[in-house]
Design an enzyme around this catalytic site. Structure first.
Site, mmCIF file in Angstrom:
data_model
loop_
_atom_site.group_PDB
_atom_site.id
_atom_site.type_symbol
_atom_site.label_atom_id
_atom_site.label_comp_id
_atom_site.label_asym_id
_atom_site.label_seq_id
_atom_site.Cartn_x
_atom_site.Cartn_y
_atom_site.Cartn_z
ATOM 1 N N HIS A 126 89.306 83.674 -17.943
ATOM 2 C CA HIS A 126 90.018 84.541 -16.992
ATOM 3 C C HIS A 126 91.530 84.543 -17.236
ATOM 4 O O HIS A 126 92.234 85.422 -16.741
ATOM 5 C CB HIS A 126 89.690 84.164 -15.539
ATOM 6 C CG HIS A 126 90.259 82.865 -15.065
ATOM 7 N ND1 HIS A 126 89.502 81.720 -14.944
ATOM 8 C CD2 HIS A 126 91.500 82.520 -14.655
ATOM 9 C CE1 HIS A 126 90.257 80.742 -14.468
ATOM 10 N NE2 HIS A 126 91.473 81.206 -14.293
ATOM 11 N N ASP A 156 83.311 80.906 -18.556
ATOM 12 C CA ASP A 156 84.732 81.089 -18.259
ATOM 13 C C ASP A 156 85.594 80.281 -19.224
ATOM 14 O O ASP A 156 86.600 79.689 -18.842
ATOM 15 C CB ASP A 156 85.064 80.722 -16.813
ATOM 16 C CG ASP A 156 86.479 81.177 -16.414
ATOM 17 O OD1 ASP A 156 86.994 82.123 -17.052
ATOM 18 O OD2 ASP A 156 87.063 80.582 -15.477
ATOM 19 N N SER A 231 94.913 76.766 -14.756
ATOM 20 C CA SER A 231 93.673 77.199 -15.412
ATOM 21 C C SER A 231 93.741 76.921 -16.902
ATOM 22 O O SER A 231 94.701 77.307 -17.574
ATOM 23 C CB SER A 231 93.460 78.700 -15.214
ATOM 24 O OG SER A 231 92.925 78.979 -13.969
#
Length: 485
Positions: A126, A156, A231
């Site tokens: 993402h 992901d 992230s």
């Protein structure tokens, strides 16, 4: 209050979640004043500083800057640029500074981990999703352009490769399977874009499966503070080894509340190995069976004292599951001795097995427990895809279709249907989009006539009809809609 799991990503407009504030200063004691600091050598030797571990691991953690430059027509660009200049200044509104008018950029910021001296960096998908330009900034402030070499939306995860790397420090992989609740871990990343930050905590839980950020769910939960922008950052053990990639937090406000989630290193390593082998996608084993959760009622009916395992609900013909002798109603208790308690945990365990050799399921059939060998292999392409893009006026105009097969179903992340043709892509604002078609839908019949192949669909759509009655398999449920000609 509803649960909310957020990916850890920063963007130009908003920071999406993961990283953490700097660790609190620890109380100094006479022992802490000792000149030599050492990383803990065992579970009982937690020393007064994590600095040696950080020095070992931090050079491997990077910042990942991704952007998508959009081209617009000159007329539209001029009008919008004039509006933005008048109200917000020369380079406001996302126009690329110094770039030609008509170019606008979307940007995101995340973290990543160097995992190979060749320049491979693992991050969250993402972070770079829909982006076409990537830059990587190292801990020593060197910056490199990077290319996207592999995307794996199902986990992901994504791999980018630094161009012309030199002097990189890859982080070794740890064994996420050996983690225990209570183990010390540290999160390293770039929260809120402020720069590299380290936080420490413990493993709060293992095999968390109800997070909802990927298909293969078995997350490491930690209370190490993580925030937006982290992230793709590293979760490391006290030997400075990678045990997880930080990916989401539980938050109502967007800030850290001490509940963060990381993708285990076992899954991360599988994705990295695929990238090293030159693959652009990750191939995973195909079972050809659908499994379901064991509820308390089901457990009671099977004579179990508590819910455990997953129940085989259906089997595909000539699949590895059928060939292994699995039957509908079998209870799969473990994969190679590792217990599974829900479909997500089972999918994770099975996906780690690769596409060669075999694995073994521990099953309960009736009152008998046994072990079943299951052959590992990728989802097969049972028939040619025969790609069809519908260009004639119909509810399917603007959609692209392919013949169904286990391989197609695996790519589209849907259950393999026995009949029909699958929607591979739908153009925005097309007839098909307005008709409600979605990627992964399977057209099974038109006006009551079965549609078995893309040739069937092509023949029907070349005919002018006053009415279209379309039956679609969506997630195992057949939906019927009627459209005018």
């Amino acid at each position: 209050m509803p649960r909310r799991f957020a990916p850890l990503l920063s963007s130009a407009a908003t920071l999406l979640l993961l990283a953490g504030p700097a660790p609190a200063q620890m109380m100094k004691t006479p022992e802490a004043a000792a000149p030599a600091k050492a990383a803990p050598q065992g579970r009982g030797e937690v020393q007064l500083s994590f600095a040696p571990v950080v020095k070992r691991a931090a050079p491997s953690v990077v910042n990942v800057y991704a952007s998508q430059v959009e081209k617009r027509s000159n007329a539209r660009a001029s009008a919008m640029d004039e509006f933005m200049r008048r109200f917000f200044g020369e380079d406001s509104g996302g126009r690329v500074p110094g770039g030609p008018r008509g170019e606008r950029a979307k940007k995101s910021l995340g973290s990543g981990v160097i995992v190979d001296e060749s320049g491979l960096v693992i991050t969250n998908n993402h972070v770079i999703d829909n982006m076409n330009e990537v830059r990587v900034s190292l801990a020593d402030r060197r910056e490199f352009e990077a290319t996207i070499v592999l995307r794996d939306p199902r986990t992901d995860l994504a791999v980018v490769k630094i161009k012309n790397p030199g002097g990189l420090v890859p982080m070794p992989f740890g064994d996420s399977e050996s983690l225990e609740v209570g183990d010390f871990v540290m999160a390293i990343g770039n929260p809120f874009g402020v720069g590299q930050t380290v936080t420490q905590g413990i493993v709060s839980a293992l095999a968390r499966t109800q997070v909802g950020t990927s298909d293969y769910q078995s997350f490491v939960q930690t209370d190490a503070a993580i925030n937006p922008g982290n992230s793709g950052g590293a979760l490391v053990d006290l030997q400075g080894r990678l045990v997880g990639i930080n990916t989401a937090i539980y938050s109502q406000s967007g800030g850290s509340h001490g509940i963060g989630f990381a993708i285990p290193a076992g899954m991360v390593k599988a994705v990295v190995e695929a990238a090293k082998a030159g693959a652009t996608t990750v191939r995973r084993p195909w079972l050809g069976a659908r499994v379901q959760t064991v509820t308390p009622d089901i457990a009671e009916s099977m004579g179990l004292d508590h819910p455990t395992g997953v129940l085989v609900a259906s089997l595909s013909p000539k699949s590895p599951a059928e060939e292994a002798g699995l039957k509908r109603g079998d209870l799969i208790l473990n994969v190679d001795g590792r217990s599974v308690d829900d479909p997500e945990a089972f999918g994770y365990r099975f996906a780690l097995k690769g596409i060669e050799g075999q694995t073994r399921f521990g099953i309960l059939r009736g009152t008998s427990r046994t072990t079943v060998p299951v052959k590992l292999g990728p989802a097969p392409e049972l028939r040619p895809r025969d790609v069809l893009k519908v260009r004639t006026r119909s509810p399917f105009l603007g959609a692209t279709f392919v013949n169904t097969s286990p391989a197609v179903a695996e790519e589209m992340q849907v259950d393999f249907p026995a009949e029909g043709v699958a929607v591979q892509e739908v153009e925005e604002n097309s007839f098909a989009a307005r008709a409600g078609l979605r990627k992964g839908d399977v057209v099974v019949a038109i006006n009551g006539a079965p549609v078995a192949t893309t040739k069937d669909l092509d023949r029907v759509t070349r005919t002018s009809l006053n009415m279209w009655e379309v039956a679609i398999n969506r997630g195992g449920e057949v939906l019927t809609s009627v459209f005018g000609g």
